[in-house]
Scaffold this active site. Structure first.
Site, PDB file in Angstrom:
ATOM      1  N   LYS A 120      32.741  53.787  47.136  1.00  0.00           N
ATOM      2  CA  LYS A 120      31.543  53.387  46.387  1.00  0.00           C
ATOM      3  C   LYS A 120      30.392  53.076  47.331  1.00  0.00           C
ATOM      4  O   LYS A 120      29.260  53.529  47.126  1.00  0.00           O
ATOM      5  CB  LYS A 120      31.848  52.172  45.508  1.00  0.00           C
ATOM      6  CG  LYS A 120      30.672  51.768  44.613  1.00  0.00           C
ATOM      7  CD  LYS A 120      30.897  50.405  43.964  1.00  0.00           C
ATOM      8  CE  LYS A 120      30.621  49.306  44.943  1.00  0.00           C
ATOM      9  NZ  LYS A 120      30.621  47.964  44.313  1.00  0.00           N
ATOM     10  N   ASP A 138      30.638  51.717  39.952  1.00  0.00           N
ATOM     11  CA  ASP A 138      31.038  50.309  39.968  1.00  0.00           C
ATOM     12  C   ASP A 138      31.536  49.946  38.579  1.00  0.00           C
ATOM     13  O   ASP A 138      31.772  50.813  37.737  1.00  0.00           O
ATOM     14  CB  ASP A 138      29.869  49.424  40.402  1.00  0.00           C
ATOM     15  CG  ASP A 138      28.718  49.423  39.389  1.00  0.00           C
ATOM     16  OD1 ASP A 138      28.762  50.195  38.407  1.00  0.00           O
ATOM     17  OD2 ASP A 138      27.779  48.635  39.583  1.00  0.00           O
TER      18      ASP A 138
END
Length: 223
Positions: A120, A138
């Protein structure tokens, strides 16, 4: 969700947020990398408060490596997991100096090899700092992707890969920003704000929240 619905979905998000940006304050790719590492299990607002004090003092790999963990912790102690994050940021800074000439690398493999950097974080840096068409998933993006039917998946990687496949090319650059901000401010975890949602017509969530009934006016009785 059909391709036509997906196109309209992103068109409406773009109209509502024509110039989406990361809410983490930064001026360089390195500042962004540090901020994203610090943002794990923390709010962007909390990270910005800490980095507003840290970056004027140390905002380069050389400065943070020289600062060391103990001094860095004083600046970021208001952020969750600050001890581990201080260790990672200092170690990451040293690796950048030793292996990358002090520059933030532009490859996913090199980024993910840095302490404190996962998929991420690498996606955020590649997208925001270097303009790559990546999608960082997320909790907000994961929720929006599943709840709306845009890109359902059992884990963040499946949602990411599906979003990369189904997002119309013209929206890929800013897709994760639109989805993050939509999840953060409209498609809330506990009670989504469906009545004011700009993509409610395209959303396939079956349990949309109804509009609040208008408040009843109380009639004043004269005396």
């Amino acid at each position: 969700m059909t391709p036509a619905k997906r196109h309209e979905f992103f068109s409406r998000l773009k109209k509502a947020m024509p110039d989406p940006k990361s809410e983490l304050d930064h001026a360089t790719p390195f500042e962004l990398l540090v901020a994203v590492i610090l943002s794990a299990q923390a709010t962007d607002k909390g990270v910005n408060v800490a980095t507003a004090k840290l970056f004027p003092v140390a905002n380069t790999p050389k400065a943070l490596a020289a600062m060391g963990e103990e001094k860095l912790m004083e600046y970021i102690k208001t952020i969750g997991l600050f001890r581990m994050k201080a260790k990672n940021v200092v170690a990451m800074s040293k690796i950048l100096l030793e292996k990358h000439g002090g520059d933030v690398p532009r490859s996913r493999e090199a980024l993910e090899a840095l302490p404190g950097v996962g998929r991420k974080t690498a996606n955020v840096v590649l997208n925001v700092a270097f303009g790559e068409q990546t999608i960082a998933v997320d909790t907000h993006v994961f929720r929006v992707g599943n709840r709306t039917g845009l890109a359902p998946g059992k884990d963040v990687l499946e949602v990411e890969l599906k979003l990369l496949k189904v997002t119309p090319p013209e929206f890929l650059q800013h897709a994760h920003h639109w989805l993050i901000l939509h999840g953060r401010y409209t498609c809330l975890a506990r009670k989504p704000l469906c009545p004011q949602c700009v993509v409610r017509e395209q959303c396939e969530f079956k349990d949309k929240t109804p509009a609040e009934p208008p408040a009843k006016k109380t009639r004043r009785v004269g005396t």
